[in-house]
Design an enzyme around this catalytic site. Structure first.
Site, PDB file in Angstrom:
ATOM      1  N   SER A  72       0.821  -1.224   0.000  1.00 34.78           N
ATOM      2  CA  SER A  72       0.000   0.000   0.000  1.00 34.78           C
ATOM      3  C   SER A  72       0.849   1.265   0.000  1.00 34.78           C
ATOM      4  O   SER A  72       0.333   2.354   0.249  1.00 34.78           O
ATOM      5  CB  SER A  72      -0.886   0.000   1.247  1.00 34.78           C
TER       6      SER A  72
ATOM      7  N   THR B 100      -1.148   3.316   5.246  1.00 36.77           N
ATOM      8  CA  THR B 100      -0.152   4.382   5.062  1.00 36.77           C
ATOM      9  C   THR B 100       0.994   4.136   6.012  1.00 36.77           C
ATOM     10  O   THR B 100       0.751   3.747   7.160  1.00 36.77           O
ATOM     11  CB  THR B 100      -0.779   5.748   5.418  1.00 36.77           C
TER      12      THR B 100
ATOM     13  N   THR C  16       1.655   6.807   0.936  1.00 37.75           N
ATOM     14  CA  THR C  16       0.671   5.760   0.651  1.00 37.75           C
ATOM     15  C   THR C  16       0.327   5.720  -0.830  1.00 37.75           C
ATOM     16  O   THR C  16       0.493   6.725  -1.532  1.00 37.75           O
ATOM     17  CB  THR C  16      -0.629   6.026   1.463  1.00 37.75           C
TER      18      THR C  16
ATOM     19  N   ARG D  39      -7.954  10.596  -7.271  1.00 35.46           N
ATOM     20  CA  ARG D  39      -8.418  10.681  -5.880  1.00 35.46           C
ATOM     21  C   ARG D  39      -7.221  10.968  -4.962  1.00 35.46           C
ATOM     22  O   ARG D  39      -6.176  10.324  -5.059  1.00 35.46           O
ATOM     23  CB  ARG D  39      -9.082   9.370  -5.480  1.00 35.46           C
TER      24      ARG D  39
ATOM     25  N   THR E 184      -3.644   7.042   9.690  1.00 35.63           N
ATOM     26  CA  THR E 184      -3.860   6.033   8.657  1.00 35.63           C
ATOM     27  C   THR E 184      -5.280   5.511   8.791  1.00 35.63           C
ATOM     28  O   THR E 184      -5.849   5.511   9.882  1.00 35.63           O
ATOM     29  CB  THR E 184      -2.824   4.886   8.750  1.00 35.63           C
ATOM     30  N   GLY E 185      -5.847   5.087   7.672  1.00 36.61           N
ATOM     31  CA  GLY E 185      -7.239   4.647   7.661  1.00 36.61           C
ATOM     32  C   GLY E 185      -7.929   5.220   6.440  1.00 36.61           C
ATOM     33  O   GLY E 185      -7.270   5.532   5.450  1.00 36.61           O
TER      34      GLY E 185
END
Ligand code: ASP
Length: 306
Positions: free
Chosen positions: A49, A152, A170, A180, A203-204
């Site tokens: 990622s 991330t 990320t 995006r 992160t999330g």
């Protein structure tokens, strides 16, 4: 003199804090430590990622977001939807140091990177290409994981001179819409740093995180006297009790923070959230925290355990 510390998100942050720790242990700056630590994850194709080997977007292209925030100068550099560079964090640092702007996106970010001597390469690995082609064939979001896959590397460091730096990198949400941009390259959202107080990184799900500028909030909570852990928990709570998040079962919002005195804090809506910490005494160690989301498990204060 301060005791140097580094903290990073996820299991894959462990080699990152180790690398950052080596820089800090040798008397290096927090800025160098953050860049070195994050590059470790970016260059590892097994980290699915971040950087090289990261998830592609819906057009099959790896577009990365990265940012660095230097607490000493309040300098900030970021790239968004950058294509073709294995180490986006280093491009973000160049933006901070050699560009009159704070953030570059898309083709402009790539042209800047190329002009700065960064090689342009294919970031999509063969394994990722096969997964993407399978997803294209059936677009079965459930079976292929859809946009549920994302992470991330966030890293915050304190050096021996008492200077702080935050950074993150990320490839964003898997199969995201081209163009995006998530929380990671946005100051106050994916990261924040102030030498007088501390630093934080997130992160999330960035589409949720960026609406609340939570990393700036965490630093401000600490400035008002909150412990690092409490400041992170309060940011999770602020978001989860917001009217637009109330009742949302699948929220994915996780923070790490580091105060000027070396105190670390973490809070997460994940049932278990792994993070890594380096200190001169312990070296690099992996830790896990349990959910600190008030709507999901009110009894949890997110106690740290190793
Ligand atoms: N926050 C990142 C994004 O939304 C992804 C992650 O950290 O899981 O781009």
């Amino acid at each position: 003199m301060s005791k140097p510390v580094a903290i990073a998100t996820w299991r894959f942050g462990l080699p990152g804090v180790k690398e950052a720790g080596e820089a800090l242990g040798a008397g290096g700056s927090a800025l160098d430590a953050v860049e070195r630590g994050i590059r470790t994850a970016e260059l590892d194709p097994e980290v699915a990622s971040v950087g090289y080997g990261g998830y592609p977007n819906a057009a099959g292209v790896v577009q990365t977001d990265a940012a660095i925030h230097d607490g000493r100068t309040h300098g900030f550099g970021a790239v968004a939807a950058l294509e073709g560079v294995r180490t986006p964090i280093s491009v973000a640092r160049r933006v901070m140091e050699r560009c009159p702007h704070s953030m570059l996106a898309g083709a402009g970010a790539r042209e800047f990177a190329q002009a700065q001597g960064f090689a342009l390469e294919e970031l999509l690995t063969e394994g990722m290409r096969r997964n993407y082609e399978e997803w294209l064939r059936n677009r079965d979001l459930e079976r292929t994981g859809g946009i549920a896959s994302h992470d991330t590397i966030g890293l915050v460091a304190l050096d021996a001179h008492g200077d702080l730096c935050s950074g993150c990198s990320t490839s964003g949400l898997r199969y995201k819409s081209p163009g995006r941009v998530g929380d990671s390259p946005l100051s106050g959202c994916g990261l924040y740093c102030d030498n007088a107080v501390g630093g934080a990184a997130a992160t999330g799900n960035g589409d949720d995180i960026l609406r609340f500028a939570p990393c700036a909030l965490i630093v401000e909570f600490m400035r008002s006297g909150a412990h690092t852990q409490e400041a992170c928990r309060m940011a999770v709570e602020r978001i989860m009790t917001n009217v637009s998040m109330r009742g949302k079962k699948e929220a994915d919002i996780n923070f790490i923070a580091l105060r000027k005195d070396g105190e670390v804090g973490v809070a997460a809506t994940r049932a278990e959230f792994h993070f890594a910490v380096w200190t001169p005494e312990t070296g690099a160690q992996l830790h896990v925290i349990q959910r600190a989301c008030p709507e999901q498990e009110p009894e949890s204060e997110g106690a740290l355990r190793t």
